[in-house]
Design a protein around this motif. Structure first.
Motif, short mmCIF file in Angstrom:
data_model
loop_
_atom_site.label_atom_id
_atom_site.label_comp_id
_atom_site.label_asym_id
_atom_site.label_seq_id
_atom_site.Cartn_x
_atom_site.Cartn_y
_atom_site.Cartn_z
N LEU A 117 0.82 -1.21 0.00
CA LEU A 117 0.00 0.00 0.00
C LEU A 117 0.85 1.27 0.00
CD1 LEU A 117 -2.78 1.36 0.19
CD2 LEU A 117 -2.64 1.14 2.68
N GLN A 118 1.90 1.30 0.80
CA GLN A 118 2.72 2.50 0.91
C GLN A 118 3.44 2.85 -0.40
OE1 GLN A 118 3.03 -0.21 2.80
NE2 GLN A 118 5.18 -0.82 3.12
N GLU A 119 3.52 1.89 -1.30
CA GLU A 119 4.17 2.15 -2.58
C GLU A 119 3.25 2.82 -3.59
OE1 GLU A 119 6.67 -1.06 -4.23
OE2 GLU A 119 6.19 -2.18 -2.40
N ILE A 120 1.95 2.75 -3.36
CA ILE A 120 1.03 3.32 -4.35
C ILE A 120 0.16 4.46 -3.81
CG2 ILE A 120 0.93 1.25 -5.76
CD1 ILE A 120 -2.10 1.89 -3.74
N LEU A 121 -0.04 4.56 -2.51
CA LEU A 121 -0.91 5.61 -1.96
C LEU A 121 -0.13 6.90 -1.78
CD1 LEU A 121 -3.65 6.47 -0.84
CD2 LEU A 121 -2.91 5.63 1.41
N VAL A 122 -0.56 7.94 -2.48
CA VAL A 122 0.09 9.25 -2.42
C VAL A 122 -0.67 10.20 -1.50
CG1 VAL A 122 0.80 11.27 -3.78
CG2 VAL A 122 1.09 8.97 -4.71
N TYR A 123 -2.02 10.15 -1.54
CA TYR A 123 -2.80 11.16 -0.82
C TYR A 123 -4.20 10.66 -0.53
CZ TYR A 123 -5.43 15.58 -0.21
OH TYR A 123 -6.24 16.59 0.26
N LYS A 124 -4.67 10.93 0.70
CA LYS A 124 -6.07 10.73 1.09
C LYS A 124 -6.61 12.08 1.49
CE LYS A 124 -6.03 6.09 3.23
NZ LYS A 124 -6.40 5.38 4.49
N ASP A 125 -7.75 12.48 0.96
CA ASP A 125 -8.30 13.77 1.32
C ASP A 125 -9.06 13.69 2.64
OD1 ASP A 125 -8.59 16.60 0.20
OD2 ASP A 125 -10.62 16.13 0.88
N LYS A 126 -8.95 14.77 3.41
CA LYS A 126 -9.58 14.83 4.72
C LYS A 126 -11.08 15.06 4.65
CE LYS A 126 -9.14 17.29 9.16
NZ LYS A 126 -8.41 18.38 9.87
N TYR A 127 -11.51 15.79 3.63
CA TYR A 127 -12.92 16.20 3.56
C TYR A 127 -13.70 15.56 2.42
CZ TYR A 127 -10.98 19.84 6.56
OH TYR A 127 -10.33 20.51 7.56
N LEU A 128 -13.03 15.16 1.38
CA LEU A 128 -13.69 14.64 0.19
C LEU A 128 -13.38 13.17 -0.01
CD1 LEU A 128 -12.77 17.57 -2.23
CD2 LEU A 128 -14.90 17.30 -0.94
N ASN A 129 -14.30 12.47 -0.64
CA ASN A 129 -14.09 11.06 -0.94
C ASN A 129 -13.21 10.93 -2.19
OD1 ASN A 129 -15.61 10.17 1.21
ND2 ASN A 129 -17.48 9.89 0.02
N LEU A 130 -11.93 11.13 -1.99
CA LEU A 130 -10.99 10.96 -3.11
C LEU A 130 -9.62 10.58 -2.58
CD1 LEU A 130 -8.79 13.52 -3.62
CD2 LEU A 130 -10.90 14.69 -4.21
N ILE A 131 -8.90 9.83 -3.41
CA ILE A 131 -7.53 9.42 -3.11
C ILE A 131 -6.69 9.59 -4.37
CG2 ILE A 131 -8.04 7.81 -1.23
CD1 ILE A 131 -8.04 5.55 -3.26
N ASP A 132 -5.40 9.74 -4.18
CA ASP A 132 -4.45 9.77 -5.28
C ASP A 132 -3.51 8.57 -5.14
OD1 ASP A 132 -5.41 12.24 -6.30
OD2 ASP A 132 -4.24 13.30 -4.78
N VAL A 133 -3.39 7.81 -6.21
CA VAL A 133 -2.59 6.59 -6.17
C VAL A 133 -1.72 6.50 -7.42
CG1 VAL A 133 -4.19 5.27 -4.74
CG2 VAL A 133 -4.48 5.28 -7.22
N LEU A 134 -0.67 5.70 -7.34
CA LEU A 134 0.18 5.41 -8.48
C LEU A 134 -0.28 4.11 -9.12
CD1 LEU A 134 3.65 6.26 -6.89
CD2 LEU A 134 2.31 7.68 -8.46
N ILE A 135 -0.58 4.17 -10.41
CA ILE A 135 -1.06 2.99 -11.12
C ILE A 135 -0.23 2.78 -12.39
CG2 ILE A 135 -2.98 2.04 -12.46
CD1 ILE A 135 -4.88 3.18 -10.41
N SER A 136 0.28 1.56 -12.54
CA SER A 136 1.10 1.22 -13.70
C SER A 136 0.38 0.34 -14.70
CB SER A 136 2.38 0.51 -13.24
OG SER A 136 3.16 1.34 -12.40
#
Length: 504
Positions: A117-136
Motif C-alpha cells: 500500500l505504501q508504494e502506491i498511496l500518495v494522498y487521502k483527502d480529509k474532507y472529500l471522498n478521493l484518493i491519489d494513487v500510483l497505477i502502472s
C-alpha cells in the motif's frame, strides 16, 4: 506509426464498450489489447480537443481505457479516484461508508498492482471522498472502471497545456506565465473618477452604478474569499494598509495551498504570496481600500477578504495546481465567516477533484463566482470553461463598452454565462484600473477575470445590505437588477448588473 495509433484508439474503444456489456470478461485477457507504450500526448490532446470542439465538454470518463492509461503514464502514473456509493456521495462527513469503500478500493489496487500500500498511496483527502494513487497497469484501471463505488478515475498530473505547447512550438504558451504580469501603468484621466478621500473609482464601475450603490452599502461585515495566485507582499494597500481611508475595521487573511514542486508527493506550500500578479489584481478589484493614496478602489471596499494562493497562474494545469484549488474550496467551505468565493482561473475540461471542492463549498452556503474564460492563442475554440460551466457556480464574462452587447476581445461567452461586466474600451482598448503588484502603482486588467471579481464585489454589497439573506436571495436580487431579467440571453446570461438597483 500514426495510423497504427489511431487503429489502436478505435480498437480500445471497442474493447471498453464490449467489456461494459459483459460482467464476466477476463480482465487479464482484455488487457492484452494494450500497447505497452503509452500513446503520444499529441494524440491524447487531439482527442480532448475534438470532444471540446464537438460538445463543449471533455470528461475522462468518456475517454477510452487506452487514452486514460496513457495520460496517467505521461503524468507520473498518478491517478485520482473519486469514490462513493453514488455520484452525489463526495462529502466524507456525510458518507457513512466512506472508510469502508476507500479500504476496499485500495485493497483492490494493491492486489492488481501487486505492491504494498505504501508504494502506491500518495494522498487521502480529509474532507472529500478521493484518493491519489500510483497505477502502472491498465488492468487496474479497468477494474476500477467496473467498480460501482468509483465515481470517477482521472489522470491526476496530465499537463494538457504543457503538452499542447510542446506539440505546437510555433504557438505561444497558454500555461507557464499565463495571466501573469508585474506591469504598472499611468492611468488615463478618462479611465477613473477621483472619490473621497483620494481614491480612483474605475470607469468600469460607473457602467454598473457601483459608486451610486456605495450610498447604501460598502460591503462591511461580509467576507469574500478569492482563490487565485495570492497577494503581493509589495502592495501595502492589500497588506498593512488594508484599513486605509474610508475602509476601516475589517480584516484580510492570506493562505497558501499551492505546492511548487514537480514531485506529486511533495506537500510543502510556497506560502500565500503572489508570484504572478494576477491574484493581486483580482483581490484589488474585489476589496481594495477606498484610500488616501490616489490608487484604484475595489467594489466592496469595506468587505473582509481571505485570499488563497492556490496555483502559480490562471491555467490549472497539473496535480499541484488542481489540488491547491480543491483545498482552497474546502478551506473556504469550512470557514463559517465566508459568504462569497471568487475564482478567475480554470481549465478547458472537467477536473473531478475541483468539481468535488466546488460542490463541497456550495453545499455550505457559499455563493461562488467563476470566470467564463479568457482566450489564449490556441483556446479560441473553447466556450465557457470549467468550473464556470457547473450549475453550482455563477459564470461571468466581460463586454466592450458598445451600445449593443459585444464580448471583450479575449472573452468567452455561451449559454452557461450568468452575468456580464463592461470592462474594455472599444476606442482605446483600456480595461479596468486596479492596484499594481507594487505599492503606489496602478495597472489595467481585463478579460473575464476582472469581470468575475467585479461581480463578486457587487454580491458583497448586496449581502452587506441584507445580512440575513441566503445566497439564493442574493443571487435572485442580482438577477432582478440585470438587463435581460427575467429572460436569459443565450450568450450573455442576465447581462449587466445595476448595482444601485441591487442594493435598494
Amino acid at each position: 506509426m500514426r495510423k497504427n495509433y489511431f487503429k489502436l484508439l478505435i480498437f480500445s474503444l471497442f474493447v471498453v464498450v464490449s467489456c461494459t456489456d459483459d460482467v464476466n470478461v477476463d480482465v487479464e485477457k482484455s488487457a492484452i489489447t494494450f500497447d505497452k507504450d503509452p500513446i503520444p500526448t499529441k494524440l491524447i490532446n487531439a482527442s480532448i480537443n475534438e470532444s471540446v470542439k464537438n460538445t463543449g465538454r471533455f470528461y475522462w470518463k468518456d475517454a477510452s481505457l487506452q487514452v486514460l492509461w496513457s495520460a496517467a503514464q505521461h503524468g507520473n502514473k498518478l491517478v485520482t479516484i473519486g469514490f462513493g456509493s453514488n455520484n452525489e456521495d463526495f462529502d466524507k462527513s456525510k458518507s457513512p461508508k466512506a472508510t469502508e469503500i476507500e479500504s476496499e478500493i485500495l485493497d483492490m489496487i494493491v492486489g492488481s498492482e501487486k505492491v504494498d500500500l505504501q508504494e502506491i498511496l500518495v494522498y487521502k483527502d480529509k474532507y472529500l471522498n478521493l484518493i491519489d494513487v500510483l497505477i502502472s497497469k491498465p488492468e487496474t484501471l479497468e477494474l476500477l472502471r467496473k467498480n460501482a463505488n468509483v465515481r470517477y478515475i482521472e489522470p491526476a498530473d496530465y499537463k494538457y497545456f504543457q503538452y499542447e505547447t510542446e506539440n505546437n512550438p510555433k504557438r505561444s504558451s497558454s500555461s507557464g506565465g499565463s495571466g501573469c504580469g508585474f506591469d504598472t501603468a499611468t492611468l488615463s484621466a478618462a479611465d477613473y473618477t477621483t472619490v473621497s478621500p483620494n481614491a480612483k473609482a474605475p470607469w468600469t464601475f460607473y457602467k454598473h452604478n457601483i459608486p451610486s450603490a456605495w450610498s447604501y452599502s460598502s460591503g462591511a461585515g461580509v467576507t469574500v474569499g478569492v482563490i487565485d495566485t495570492g497577494i503581493s507582499p509589495s502592495q501595502v494597500l492589500m497588506g498593512s494598509s488594508f484599513n486605509n481611508g474610508l475602509s476601516s475595521g475589517r480584516t484580510i487573511q492570506k493562505y497558501g495551498t499551492y505546492v511548487d514542486s514537480v514531485w506529486p508527493w511533495s506537500t510543502s506550500t510556497d506560502g500565500p504570496n503572489d508570484q504572478c500578479g494576477h491574484g493581486t489584481s483580482m483581490a484589488s478589484t474585489v476589496a481594495a481600500p477606498r484610500n488616501t493614496s490616489g490608487m484604484p478602489v475595489g467594489v466592496a471596499y469595506n468587505a473582509n477578504l481571505i485570499t488563497y494562493r492556490a496555483a502559480s497562474n490562471v491555467v490549472l494545469d497539473g496535480y499541484h495546481e488542481q489540488k491547491g484549488v480543491q483545498n482552497a474550496f474546502t478551506g473556504l467551505g469550512n470557514n463559517a465567516n465566508v459568504k462569497i468565493i471568487s475564482m478567475s482561473m480554470g481549465h478547458i475540461f472537467s477536473v473531478g477533484r475541483i468539481e468535488d471542492g466546488v460542490r463541497y463549498a456550495n453545499n455550505r452556503g457559499k455563493l461562488i463566482f467563476c470566470a467564463g474564460g479568457t482566450s489564449t492563442s490556441f483556446t479560441t475554440f473553447v466556450g465557457v470553461i470549467f468550473p464556470a460551466w457547473m450549475s453550482e457556480t455563477v459564470a461571468v464574462t466581460g463586454l466592450k463598452d458598445t451600445s449593443s452587447y459585444q464580448k471583450c476581445s479575449v472573452c468567452h461567452s455561451g449559454s452557461e454565462i450568468d452575468f456580464t461586466v463592461v470592462m474594455e474600451r472599444s476606442s482605446t482598448g483600456n480595461t479596468s484600473p486596479v492596484l499594481s503588484y507594487y505599492s503606489n502603482q496602478s495597472n489595467y486588467v481585463g478579460g473575464s477575470s476582472v469581470a468575475t471579481a467585479t461581480t463578486a464585489g457587487i454580491a458583497a454589497l448586496v449581502w452587506a445590505k441584507n445580512p440575513t439573506w441566503t445566497k439564493s436571495q442574493v443571487f435572485t436580487k442580482m438577477k432582478q437588477s440585470a438587463t435581460y431579467y427575467p429572460n436569459k440571453n443565450s450568450a450573455f446570461g442576465y447581462g449587466n448588473i445595476n448595482a444601485l438597483l441591487a442594493v435598494q
